[in-house]
Write a protein that holds these residues in place. Sequence first.
Motif, PDB file in Angstrom:
ATOM      1  N   CYS A  92       0.860  -1.181   0.000  1.00  0.00           N
ATOM      2  CA  CYS A  92       0.000   0.000   0.000  1.00  0.00           C
ATOM      3  C   CYS A  92       0.897   1.233   0.000  1.00  0.00           C
ATOM      4  O   CYS A  92       1.659   1.427   0.948  1.00  0.00           O
ATOM      5  CB  CYS A  92      -0.920   0.001   1.209  1.00  0.00           C
ATOM      6  SG  CYS A  92      -2.056  -1.408   1.255  1.00  0.00           S
ATOM      7  N   ARG A  97       1.493  -3.733   4.225  1.00  0.00           N
ATOM      8  CA  ARG A  97       0.411  -3.604   5.203  1.00  0.00           C
ATOM      9  C   ARG A  97      -0.406  -4.886   5.244  1.00  0.00           C
ATOM     10  O   ARG A  97      -0.638  -5.517   4.223  1.00  0.00           O
ATOM     11  CB  ARG A  97      -0.507  -2.442   4.855  1.00  0.00           C
ATOM     12  CG  ARG A  97       0.186  -1.107   4.793  1.00  0.00           C
ATOM     13  CD  ARG A  97       0.627  -0.675   6.163  1.00  0.00           C
ATOM     14  NE  ARG A  97       1.263   0.640   6.073  1.00  0.00           N
ATOM     15  CZ  ARG A  97       2.204   1.046   6.878  1.00  0.00           C
ATOM     16  NH1 ARG A  97       2.637   0.277   7.840  1.00  0.00           N
ATOM     17  NH2 ARG A  97       2.723   2.253   6.733  1.00  0.00           N
ATOM     18  N   ILE A  99      -3.739  -6.311   5.232  1.00  0.00           N
ATOM     19  CA  ILE A  99      -5.081  -5.841   4.877  1.00  0.00           C
ATOM     20  C   ILE A  99      -6.185  -6.571   5.651  1.00  0.00           C
ATOM     21  O   ILE A  99      -7.348  -6.201   5.544  1.00  0.00           O
ATOM     22  CB  ILE A  99      -5.338  -5.925   3.356  1.00  0.00           C
ATOM     23  CG1 ILE A  99      -5.240  -7.358   2.863  1.00  0.00           C
ATOM     24  CG2 ILE A  99      -4.398  -4.993   2.605  1.00  0.00           C
ATOM     25  CD1 ILE A  99      -5.752  -7.547   1.445  1.00  0.00           C
ATOM     26  N   ASN A 104      -6.294   1.408   8.409  1.00  0.00           N
ATOM     27  CA  ASN A 104      -6.156   2.355   7.301  1.00  0.00           C
ATOM     28  C   ASN A 104      -6.149   1.673   5.938  1.00  0.00           C
ATOM     29  O   ASN A 104      -6.188   2.346   4.915  1.00  0.00           O
ATOM     30  CB  ASN A 104      -4.891   3.189   7.474  1.00  0.00           C
ATOM     31  CG  ASN A 104      -4.990   4.080   8.680  1.00  0.00           C
ATOM     32  OD1 ASN A 104      -6.016   4.716   8.914  1.00  0.00           O
ATOM     33  ND2 ASN A 104      -3.941   4.114   9.491  1.00  0.00           N
ATOM     34  N   ASN A 105      -6.066   0.365   5.914  1.00  0.00           N
ATOM     35  CA  ASN A 105      -6.048  -0.416   4.670  1.00  0.00           C
ATOM     36  C   ASN A 105      -6.816  -1.709   4.903  1.00  0.00           C
ATOM     37  O   ASN A 105      -6.271  -2.796   4.814  1.00  0.00           O
ATOM     38  CB  ASN A 105      -4.602  -0.716   4.250  1.00  0.00           C
ATOM     39  CG  ASN A 105      -3.807   0.546   4.040  1.00  0.00           C
ATOM     40  OD1 ASN A 105      -4.000   1.258   3.072  1.00  0.00           O
ATOM     41  ND2 ASN A 105      -2.906   0.843   4.970  1.00  0.00           N
ATOM     42  N   LYS A 108      -8.471  -3.781   1.508  1.00  0.00           N
ATOM     43  CA  LYS A 108      -7.712  -3.322   0.338  1.00  0.00           C
ATOM     44  C   LYS A 108      -6.992  -2.028   0.716  1.00  0.00           C
ATOM     45  O   LYS A 108      -7.328  -1.377   1.707  1.00  0.00           O
ATOM     46  CB  LYS A 108      -8.633  -3.098  -0.863  1.00  0.00           C
ATOM     47  CG  LYS A 108      -9.667  -2.016  -0.654  1.00  0.00           C
ATOM     48  CD  LYS A 108     -10.542  -1.847  -1.875  1.00  0.00           C
ATOM     49  CE  LYS A 108     -11.562  -0.740  -1.655  1.00  0.00           C
ATOM     50  NZ  LYS A 108     -12.389  -0.493  -2.812  1.00  0.00           N
ATOM     51  N   CYS A 109      -6.034  -1.655  -0.055  1.00  0.00           N
ATOM     52  CA  CYS A 109      -5.258  -0.442   0.216  1.00  0.00           C
ATOM     53  C   CYS A 109      -6.153   0.793   0.174  1.00  0.00           C
ATOM     54  O   CYS A 109      -6.985   0.943  -0.718  1.00  0.00           O
ATOM     55  CB  CYS A 109      -4.127  -0.285  -0.798  1.00  0.00           C
ATOM     56  SG  CYS A 109      -2.852  -1.553  -0.658  1.00  0.00           S
ATOM     57  N   GLY A 110      -5.995   1.653   1.161  1.00  0.00           N
ATOM     58  CA  GLY A 110      -6.710   2.930   1.193  1.00  0.00           C
ATOM     59  C   GLY A 110      -8.105   2.886   1.775  1.00  0.00           C
ATOM     60  O   GLY A 110      -8.739   3.924   1.931  1.00  0.00           O
ATOM     61  N   ASN A 111      -8.617   1.716   2.138  1.00  0.00           N
ATOM     62  CA  ASN A 111      -9.956   1.607   2.724  1.00  0.00           C
ATOM     63  C   ASN A 111      -9.852   1.827   4.235  1.00  0.00           C
ATOM     64  O   ASN A 111      -9.455   0.929   4.967  1.00  0.00           O
ATOM     65  CB  ASN A 111     -10.569   0.237   2.422  1.00  0.00           C
ATOM     66  CG  ASN A 111     -11.986   0.137   2.912  1.00  0.00           C
ATOM     67  OD1 ASN A 111     -12.740   1.091   2.878  1.00  0.00           O
ATOM     68  ND2 ASN A 111     -12.355  -1.039   3.375  1.00  0.00           N
ATOM     69  N   LYS A 112     -10.220   3.040   4.706  1.00  0.00           N
ATOM     70  CA  LYS A 112     -10.096   3.387   6.120  1.00  0.00           C
ATOM     71  C   LYS A 112     -11.377   3.068   6.872  1.00  0.00           C
ATOM     72  O   LYS A 112     -12.468   3.377   6.411  1.00  0.00           O
ATOM     73  CB  LYS A 112      -9.794   4.875   6.275  1.00  0.00           C
ATOM     74  CG  LYS A 112      -8.429   5.264   5.804  1.00  0.00           C
ATOM     75  CD  LYS A 112      -8.142   6.702   6.129  1.00  0.00           C
ATOM     76  CE  LYS A 112      -6.725   7.044   5.705  1.00  0.00           C
ATOM     77  NZ  LYS A 112      -6.290   8.329   6.221  1.00  0.00           N
TER      78      LYS A 112
END
Length: 155
Positions: A92, A97, A99, A104-105, A108-112
């Motif tokens: 990420c 990271r 998941i 914060n991920n 999936k990456c970026g899903n807070k």
Amino acid sequence: MANFLKLSTILSLMVSALLLASQYPTAFSSEFEDEDDDELEEYVLDAPNPNFRLRGRFFVSIIKKGAHCDAVKYNICNGVRANNGTSILNCCKTHCRNILGDRNNCGKCGNKCKFAQRCCNGKCTNVAYNPKHCGKCTRKCSAGVKCEYGYCGYA
């Protein structure tokens, strides 16, 4: 003289507040702390990673938490399973990271995850009222016991 009294009063109040905060740290911390505190400092890969060699013929079998990665050139952690299947690592931005457990991920990456939610097995979960994840992931309440405010059987 009046300025000295004001200054000494302010200073004594600040020292008192610092002493109180050091004696009772939980009174000043959030009930829902970040899950990163619960995670291991290293991810033990379920299978050696063929994308990254460590000098010669040896493959990496341990990735440190937050290890640097590049999704194109230095891809050591995209979709890699670790810690006996309890973690799936993704690259990420520029760091590895988990998941399945990173707020914060999450998934999936970026899903807070939102406030008071934790990332439980890749899904944002409200741990304040979920009897299967009460207060933190995988903390189950006994049958028939409600989860309220992150505690089993609060009332």
